[in-house]
Design a protein around this motif. Sequence first.
Motif, PDB file in Angstrom:
ATOM      1  N   SER A   1      -7.855  -0.379 -15.136  1.00 16.26           N
ATOM      2  CA  SER A   1      -7.760   0.873 -14.474  1.00 16.26           C
ATOM      3  C   SER A   1      -7.205   0.322 -13.164  1.00 16.26           C
ATOM      4  CB  SER A   1      -8.887   1.147 -13.630  1.00 16.26           C
ATOM      5  OG  SER A   1      -8.925   1.910 -12.607  1.00 16.26           O
ATOM      6  N   ARG A   2      -7.213  -0.435 -12.570  1.00 18.94           N
ATOM      7  CA  ARG A   2      -6.302  -1.568 -11.310  1.00 18.94           C
ATOM      8  C   ARG A   2      -5.223  -1.340 -12.084  1.00 18.94           C
ATOM      9  NH1 ARG A   2      -9.473  -4.663  -8.018  1.00 18.94           N
ATOM     10  NH2 ARG A   2     -11.009  -4.023  -7.237  1.00 18.94           N
ATOM     11  N   PHE A   3      -4.984  -2.019 -13.628  1.00 15.49           N
ATOM     12  CA  PHE A   3      -3.044  -2.637 -14.330  1.00 15.49           C
ATOM     13  C   PHE A   3      -2.381  -1.094 -14.416  1.00 15.49           C
ATOM     14  CE2 PHE A   3      -0.459  -2.276 -18.074  1.00 15.49           C
ATOM     15  CZ  PHE A   3       0.046  -2.888 -17.715  1.00 15.49           C
ATOM     16  N   LEU A   4      -2.891  -0.074 -14.488  1.00 15.70           N
ATOM     17  CA  LEU A   4      -2.341   1.239 -14.719  1.00 15.70           C
ATOM     18  C   LEU A   4      -2.272   1.748 -13.987  1.00 15.70           C
ATOM     19  CD1 LEU A   4      -5.053   2.820 -17.158  1.00 15.70           C
ATOM     20  CD2 LEU A   4      -2.536   1.835 -17.474  1.00 15.70           C
ATOM     21  N   GLN A   5      -3.781   1.651 -12.362  1.00 13.87           N
ATOM     22  CA  GLN A   5      -3.066   2.214 -10.975  1.00 13.87           C
ATOM     23  C   GLN A   5      -1.770   1.467 -10.786  1.00 13.87           C
ATOM     24  OE1 GLN A   5      -6.737   1.685  -8.254  1.00 13.87           O
ATOM     25  NE2 GLN A   5      -4.921   2.584  -6.537  1.00 13.87           N
ATOM     26  N   ASN A   6      -0.951   0.445 -11.120  1.00 12.87           N
ATOM     27  CA  ASN A   6      -0.027  -0.833  -9.856  1.00 12.87           C
ATOM     28  C   ASN A   6       0.969  -0.268 -11.200  1.00 12.87           C
ATOM     29  OD1 ASN A   6       0.659  -3.471  -8.621  1.00 12.87           O
ATOM     30  ND2 ASN A   6       0.576  -4.080 -10.715  1.00 12.87           N
ATOM     31  N   GLU A   7       0.350   0.044 -12.534  1.00 15.07           N
ATOM     32  CA  GLU A   7       1.874   0.543 -12.904  1.00 15.07           C
ATOM     33  C   GLU A   7       2.616   1.980 -12.301  1.00 15.07           C
ATOM     34  OE1 GLU A   7       1.234   1.918 -17.017  1.00 15.07           O
ATOM     35  OE2 GLU A   7       2.424  -0.024 -17.513  1.00 15.07           O
ATOM     36  N   ARG A   8       1.658   2.199 -12.028  1.00 15.96           N
ATOM     37  CA  ARG A   8       2.386   3.815 -11.574  1.00 15.96           C
ATOM     38  C   ARG A   8       3.146   3.706  -9.667  1.00 15.96           C
ATOM     39  NH1 ARG A   8      -3.564   5.503 -13.280  1.00 15.96           N
ATOM     40  NH2 ARG A   8      -3.744   5.535 -11.233  1.00 15.96           N
ATOM     41  N   ARG A   9       2.545   2.668  -9.689  1.00 15.06           N
ATOM     42  CA  ARG A   9       3.014   2.363  -8.606  1.00 15.06           C
ATOM     43  C   ARG A   9       4.772   1.394  -8.398  1.00 15.06           C
ATOM     44  NH1 ARG A   9       3.246  -2.212  -5.141  1.00 15.06           N
ATOM     45  NH2 ARG A   9       0.992  -2.663  -6.606  1.00 15.06           N
ATOM     46  N   LEU A  10       4.270   0.369  -9.537  1.00 18.16           N
ATOM     47  CA  LEU A  10       5.465   0.277 -10.371  1.00 18.16           C
ATOM     48  C   LEU A  10       6.654   0.909 -10.484  1.00 18.16           C
ATOM     49  CD1 LEU A  10       4.412  -3.475 -11.434  1.00 18.16           C
ATOM     50  CD2 LEU A  10       5.526  -3.117  -9.563  1.00 18.16           C
ATOM     51  N   ASN A  11       6.006   2.038 -10.914  1.00 16.12           N
ATOM     52  CA  ASN A  11       7.094   3.311 -11.490  1.00 16.12           C
ATOM     53  C   ASN A  11       8.238   4.053 -10.571  1.00 16.12           C
ATOM     54  OD1 ASN A  11       6.987   2.359 -14.175  1.00 16.12           O
ATOM     55  ND2 ASN A  11       4.908   4.285 -14.571  1.00 16.12           N
TER      56      ASN A  11
ATOM     57  N   ASN B   1       9.422   1.747  -7.607  1.00 21.15           N
ATOM     58  CA  ASN B   1       9.601   1.559  -7.009  1.00 21.15           C
ATOM     59  C   ASN B   1      10.338   0.805  -7.980  1.00 21.15           C
ATOM     60  OD1 ASN B   1      10.579  -0.629  -5.283  1.00 21.15           O
ATOM     61  ND2 ASN B   1       9.610  -1.092  -4.106  1.00 21.15           N
ATOM     62  N   PRO B   2      12.202   1.031  -9.024  1.00 24.08           N
ATOM     63  CA  PRO B   2      12.289   0.777  -9.942  1.00 24.08           C
ATOM     64  C   PRO B   2      12.827  -0.848  -9.792  1.00 24.08           C
ATOM     65  CG  PRO B   2      13.794   2.676  -9.489  1.00 24.08           C
ATOM     66  CD  PRO B   2      12.535   2.507  -8.190  1.00 24.08           C
ATOM     67  N   LEU B   3      12.778  -1.445  -8.030  1.00 27.15           N
ATOM     68  CA  LEU B   3      13.289  -2.323  -8.101  1.00 27.15           C
ATOM     69  C   LEU B   3      12.430  -3.561  -8.284  1.00 27.15           C
ATOM     70  CD1 LEU B   3      15.759  -4.962  -6.792  1.00 27.15           C
ATOM     71  CD2 LEU B   3      15.152  -4.223  -5.263  1.00 27.15           C
ATOM     72  N   LEU B   4      11.179  -3.262  -7.651  1.00 28.88           N
ATOM     73  CA  LEU B   4       9.995  -4.281  -8.137  1.00 28.88           C
ATOM     74  C   LEU B   4       9.903  -4.238  -9.238  1.00 28.88           C
ATOM     75  CD1 LEU B   4       8.137  -6.288  -6.183  1.00 28.88           C
ATOM     76  CD2 LEU B   4       6.516  -3.213  -6.120  1.00 28.88           C
ATOM     77  N   LYS B   5       9.508  -3.068  -9.934  1.00 29.71           N
ATOM     78  CA  LYS B   5       9.348  -2.947 -11.317  1.00 29.71           C
ATOM     79  C   LYS B   5      10.389  -3.793 -12.349  1.00 29.71           C
ATOM     80  CE  LYS B   5       8.422  -0.623 -15.479  1.00 29.71           C
ATOM     81  NZ  LYS B   5       8.250   0.966 -15.984  1.00 29.71           N
TER      82      LYS B   5
ATOM     83  N   PRO C   1      -8.758  -8.975 -12.035  1.00 28.33           N
ATOM     84  CA  PRO C   1      -7.680  -7.483 -12.119  1.00 28.33           C
ATOM     85  C   PRO C   1      -6.349  -8.583 -11.143  1.00 28.33           C
ATOM     86  CG  PRO C   1      -9.737  -7.065 -11.043  1.00 28.33           C
ATOM     87  CD  PRO C   1      -9.684  -8.338 -11.715  1.00 28.33           C
ATOM     88  N   HIS C   2      -5.039  -7.751 -11.688  1.00 26.55           N
ATOM     89  CA  HIS C   2      -4.292  -8.758 -11.507  1.00 26.55           C
ATOM     90  C   HIS C   2      -2.752  -8.052 -11.327  1.00 26.55           C
ATOM     91  CE1 HIS C   2       0.408  -9.822 -12.086  1.00 26.55           C
ATOM     92  NE2 HIS C   2      -0.216 -10.963 -12.414  1.00 26.55           N
ATOM     93  N   HIS C   3      -2.375  -8.191 -10.082  1.00 31.07           N
ATOM     94  CA  HIS C   3      -0.691  -7.184  -9.261  1.00 31.07           C
ATOM     95  C   HIS C   3      -0.231  -8.145  -8.680  1.00 31.07           C
ATOM     96  CE1 HIS C   3      -2.183  -8.078  -5.176  1.00 31.07           C
ATOM     97  NE2 HIS C   3      -3.611  -8.446  -5.620  1.00 31.07           N
ATOM     98  N   GLU C   4       1.213  -7.582  -7.917  1.00 33.15           N
ATOM     99  CA  GLU C   4       2.322  -8.831  -8.088  1.00 33.15           C
ATOM    100  C   GLU C   4       2.386  -9.376  -6.149  1.00 33.15           C
ATOM    101  OE1 GLU C   4       3.383  -4.949  -5.809  1.00 33.15           O
ATOM    102  OE2 GLU C   4       2.313  -5.428  -7.586  1.00 33.15           O
TER     103      GLU C   4
END
Length: 199
Positions: A129-139, A141-145, A177-180
């Motif tokens: 769940s945390r990963f999918l949430q992080n993926e939506r947030r990265l989408n 912000n193209p530079l951060l992704k 759980p993982h995030h940048e």
Amino acid sequence: MPHRIDLLISTQEFFDLLSNGKISLGPGLPCLVNTALGWIVGGKVSDIPQPQVVTCNMARSTELQDALERFWLIEEFDSHHQGFTVEEQECERHFLANAKFLTSGRVQVSLPFKENPHMLGKSFEIAKSRFLQNERRLNRNPLLKEMYVKFMKEYIALNHMQLASDFDSQKTHYVIPHHEVLRSVLRSMHHAKQHRTFL
């Protein structure tokens, strides 16, 4: 000017403090170097005639001396230790029973658990769940992704991590759980912002 010592910095930390900027005062004279703490001066003064006088200066700080003594007492290895505690003995037994020497030269050992690892619960769904949430947030912000994906590919290429192809969520496990983490570095000479990502 002689003055009390406020701070001792090891070479390991010193080079992290260096910034862009160095000014030479001329042949045989010291240099000015820019750091995160301000400009410092150092080097050899060879062209100025010096009288044949030997001077010895000593500065002593009671607080610093006491702090150093406490540090060495804490870090001192007790050679008269009368054996291991029950917990330390169990940890030693676990290491001897599970340590493997890999062909790469590394040592692999399973994690020791003080309690039954089943108490960790089903962490896979939480991490997913945390990963999918992080993926939506990265989408958003193209530079951060782009930086994130590049870093992860580099980690795989360097064998710092690998895909868990045989993962079984029904077996005892714990998924972190993982995030940048993004840090901005400001270079004082050019006043330009550069970004470096740590994961």
